[in-house]
Design a protein around this motif. Structure first.
Motif, PDB file in Angstrom:
ATOM      1  N   UNK A  74       5.334  -3.480   4.101  1.00 46.48           N
ATOM      2  CA  UNK A  74       6.099  -2.703   5.059  1.00 46.48           C
ATOM      3  C   UNK A  74       5.758  -2.986   6.500  1.00 46.48           C
ATOM      4  N   UNK A  75       6.142  -2.043   7.329  1.00 48.46           N
ATOM      5  CA  UNK A  75       6.032  -2.148   8.779  1.00 48.46           C
ATOM      6  C   UNK A  75       4.617  -1.723   9.201  1.00 48.46           C
ATOM      7  N   UNK A  76       3.860  -2.625   9.846  1.00 50.85           N
ATOM      8  CA  UNK A  76       2.489  -2.255  10.225  1.00 50.85           C
ATOM      9  C   UNK A  76       2.444  -1.148  11.269  1.00 50.85           C
ATOM     10  N   UNK A  77       3.603  -0.912  11.918  1.00 53.84           N
ATOM     11  CA  UNK A  77       3.655   0.174  12.905  1.00 53.84           C
ATOM     12  C   UNK A  77       4.436   1.367  12.372  1.00 53.84           C
ATOM     13  N   UNK A  78       4.464   1.497  11.061  1.00 57.95           N
ATOM     14  CA  UNK A  78       5.270   2.550  10.431  1.00 57.95           C
ATOM     15  C   UNK A  78       4.825   3.938  10.871  1.00 57.95           C
ATOM     16  N   UNK A  79       5.806   4.826  11.059  1.00 57.45           N
ATOM     17  CA  UNK A  79       5.402   6.222  11.279  1.00 57.45           C
ATOM     18  C   UNK A  79       5.384   6.985   9.951  1.00 57.45           C
ATOM     19  N   UNK A  80       5.935   6.363   8.908  1.00 60.74           N
ATOM     20  CA  UNK A  80       5.935   6.989   7.584  1.00 60.74           C
ATOM     21  C   UNK A  80       5.217   6.081   6.582  1.00 60.74           C
ATOM     22  N   UNK A  81       4.230   6.650   5.907  1.00 60.60           N
ATOM     23  CA  UNK A  81       3.533   5.878   4.872  1.00 60.60           C
ATOM     24  C   UNK A  81       3.740   6.560   3.529  1.00 60.60           C
ATOM     25  N   UNK A  82       4.234   5.813   2.561  1.00 62.06           N
ATOM     26  CA  UNK A  82       4.455   6.341   1.214  1.00 62.06           C
ATOM     27  C   UNK A  82       3.323   5.851   0.309  1.00 62.06           C
ATOM     28  N   UNK A  83       2.761   6.776  -0.455  1.00 65.00           N
ATOM     29  CA  UNK A  83       1.653   6.377  -1.331  1.00 65.00           C
ATOM     30  C   UNK A  83       1.942   6.773  -2.780  1.00 65.00           C
ATOM     31  N   UNK A  84       2.095   5.753  -3.615  1.00 65.70           N
ATOM     32  CA  UNK A  84       2.303   5.979  -5.050  1.00 65.70           C
ATOM     33  C   UNK A  84       0.958   5.999  -5.765  1.00 65.70           C
ATOM     34  N   UNK A  85       1.070   5.857  -7.075  1.00 64.57           N
ATOM     35  CA  UNK A  85      -0.115   6.026  -7.923  1.00 64.57           C
ATOM     36  C   UNK A  85      -0.879   4.698  -8.090  1.00 64.57           C
ATOM     37  N   UNK A  86      -0.198   3.750  -8.680  1.00 66.81           N
ATOM     38  CA  UNK A  86      -0.812   2.443  -8.959  1.00 66.81           C
ATOM     39  C   UNK A  86       0.303   1.472  -9.320  1.00 66.81           C
ATOM     40  N   UNK A  87       0.070   0.175  -9.170  1.00 62.88           N
ATOM     41  CA  UNK A  87       1.111  -0.790  -9.554  1.00 62.88           C
ATOM     42  C   UNK A  87       1.441  -0.683 -11.041  1.00 62.88           C
ATOM     43  N   UNK A  88       2.714  -0.886 -11.360  1.00 57.41           N
ATOM     44  CA  UNK A  88       3.142  -0.989 -12.752  1.00 57.41           C
ATOM     45  C   UNK A  88       3.261  -2.468 -13.108  1.00 57.41           C
ATOM     46  N   UNK A  89       3.941  -2.734 -14.218  1.00 57.84           N
ATOM     47  CA  UNK A  89       4.024  -4.115 -14.711  1.00 57.84           C
ATOM     48  C   UNK A  89       4.697  -5.055 -13.700  1.00 57.84           C
ATOM     49  N   UNK A  90       5.852  -4.618 -13.193  1.00 60.89           N
ATOM     50  CA  UNK A  90       6.615  -5.476 -12.262  1.00 60.89           C
ATOM     51  C   UNK A  90       5.828  -5.712 -10.973  1.00 60.89           C
ATOM     52  N   UNK A  91       5.170  -4.653 -10.511  1.00 59.47           N
ATOM     53  CA  UNK A  91       4.411  -4.736  -9.262  1.00 59.47           C
ATOM     54  C   UNK A  91       3.221  -5.678  -9.443  1.00 59.47           C
ATOM     55  N   UNK A  92       2.600  -5.589 -10.609  1.00 58.35           N
ATOM     56  CA  UNK A  92       1.469  -6.461 -10.930  1.00 58.35           C
ATOM     57  C   UNK A  92       1.922  -7.923 -10.983  1.00 58.35           C
ATOM     58  N   UNK A  93       3.158  -8.119 -11.484  1.00 57.11           N
ATOM     59  CA  UNK A  93       3.664  -9.503 -11.566  1.00 57.11           C
ATOM     60  C   UNK A  93       3.992 -10.045 -10.185  1.00 57.11           C
ATOM     61  N   UNK A  94       4.546  -9.158  -9.334  1.00 56.87           N
ATOM     62  CA  UNK A  94       5.044  -9.633  -8.040  1.00 56.87           C
ATOM     63  C   UNK A  94       4.039  -9.484  -6.891  1.00 56.87           C
ATOM     64  N   UNK A  95       3.075  -8.597  -7.044  1.00 61.30           N
ATOM     65  CA  UNK A  95       2.110  -8.378  -5.956  1.00 61.30           C
ATOM     66  C   UNK A  95       2.644  -7.486  -4.861  1.00 61.30           C
ATOM     67  N   UNK A  96       3.699  -6.706  -5.191  1.00 63.42           N
ATOM     68  CA  UNK A  96       4.301  -5.815  -4.184  1.00 63.42           C
ATOM     69  C   UNK A  96       4.561  -4.445  -4.815  1.00 63.42           C
ATOM     70  N   UNK A  97       4.286  -3.349  -4.075  1.00 60.69           N
ATOM     71  CA  UNK A  97       4.499  -2.024  -4.678  1.00 60.69           C
ATOM     72  C   UNK A  97       5.982  -1.670  -4.833  1.00 60.69           C
ATOM     73  N   UNK A  98       6.268  -0.876  -5.837  1.00 65.19           N
ATOM     74  CA  UNK A  98       7.600  -0.321  -6.065  1.00 65.19           C
ATOM     75  C   UNK A  98       8.705  -1.386  -6.029  1.00 65.19           C
ATOM     76  N   UNK A  99       8.631  -2.316  -6.948  1.00 63.86           N
ATOM     77  CA  UNK A  99       9.691  -3.324  -7.051  1.00 63.86           C
ATOM     78  C   UNK A  99      10.503  -3.171  -8.346  1.00 63.86           C
ATOM     79  N   UNK A 100      10.084  -2.250  -9.204  1.00 67.38           N
ATOM     80  CA  UNK A 100      10.830  -2.031 -10.453  1.00 67.38           C
ATOM     81  C   UNK A 100      11.965  -1.033 -10.227  1.00 67.38           C
ATOM     82  N   UNK A 101      12.370  -0.387 -11.314  1.00 66.81           N
ATOM     83  CA  UNK A 101      13.498   0.555 -11.247  1.00 66.81           C
ATOM     84  C   UNK A 101      13.222   1.681 -10.270  1.00 66.81           C
ATOM     85  N   UNK A 102      11.994   2.224 -10.311  1.00 64.72           N
ATOM     86  CA  UNK A 102      11.709   3.344  -9.407  1.00 64.72           C
ATOM     87  C   UNK A 102      11.678   2.863  -7.948  1.00 64.72           C
ATOM     88  N   UNK A 103      11.320   1.596  -7.756  1.00 60.91           N
ATOM     89  CA  UNK A 103      11.344   1.026  -6.406  1.00 60.91           C
ATOM     90  C   UNK A 103      12.763   0.948  -5.856  1.00 60.91           C
TER      91      UNK A 103
END
Ligand code: URA
Length: 226
Positions: A74-103
């Protein structure tokens, strides 16, 4: 894991985060280096250096089962930071948070409040590595990983943190109360206001929660523009 595959993993992670540029610590400031600026994929040099310094982490056993260390996006100057729980399968494959269906749903919600993961928003998780079978994070894993999140927050300096879901909320707030109760107040996380709302996966499982979640995100939009 041997040294060669660690290096391969590191390079793959770098490629996911920054494309074909390789970044190393330098005396250049971000403003002096136009190439760095155009290739940084919205990570400030401090975040890049911090990511480089921790992405080979071996502090907990999740290091041996992960495919990728999921630093955040995301934006290093973000005014909003979203924090999930932990990477799931898709995130683990891609190296990016929230890239699956919930993303995808999360991106839709962000668009509805005129934001996106590249503009004004930074997304991370409590844990940077995927727990096997998506089980809840263990206290021992949180103990090792939370200092990374804290450092990220210190670098980004968001105006507001939104904790996505009960597990993220209870882990950050160190309290085991129902989500409904956590949602009802604005909390404080190391000096930053923190709001808890539904995890997008919960909204996919139970669309009845969508109305409340939408109210939360409207509140977030108004909070950030007041
Ligand atoms: N769920 C999370 O909490 N985080 C992710 O990155 C993906 C799914």
């Amino acid at each position: 894991m041997n040294e060669k595959s660690e290096i391969q993993k590191f390079l793959k992670q770098q490629k996911t985060l920054f494309g074909n540029e390789l970044f190393f610590k330098s005396t250049n400031t971000i403003n002096e280096d136009k190439t760095l600026l155009s290739n940084r994929r919205h990570l400030s040099s401090d975040l890049i250096q911090f990511c480089n310094s921790i992405c080979l982490c071996q502090e907990c056993p999740l290091a041996s089962t992960r495919n990728n260390f999921v630093f955040g996006v995301g934006d290093p100057n973000a005014d909003l930071m979203l924090i999930g729980e932990a990477p799931g399968e898709k995130e683990d494959q891609k190296g990016e948070p929230f890239v699956g269906k919930s993303g995808k749903l999360l991106d839709k919600i962000l668009r509805a409040i005129n934001k996106s993961r590249n503009e004004g928003v930074y997304i991370a998780n409590v844990l940077k590595c995927r727990p096997p079978d998506n089980r809840d994070p263990l206290a021992s894993e949180v103990d090792k990983c939370e200092p990374y999140l804290l450092r990220q927050i210190k670098l980004i300096k968001p105006k507001l943190i939104v904790s996505l879901g009960r597990v993220s909320g209870k882990t950050l707030l160190k309290t085991d109360i129902p989500l409904k109760e956590m949602r009802s107040t604005l909390h404080d996380y190391h000096g930053i206001p923190l709001k808890v709302t539904y995890h997008p996966a919960a909204l996919l499982r139970n669309p009845n929660f969508k109305k409340d979640a939408w109210e939360d995100f409207q509140w977030v939009r108004d909070y950030l523009t007041r």
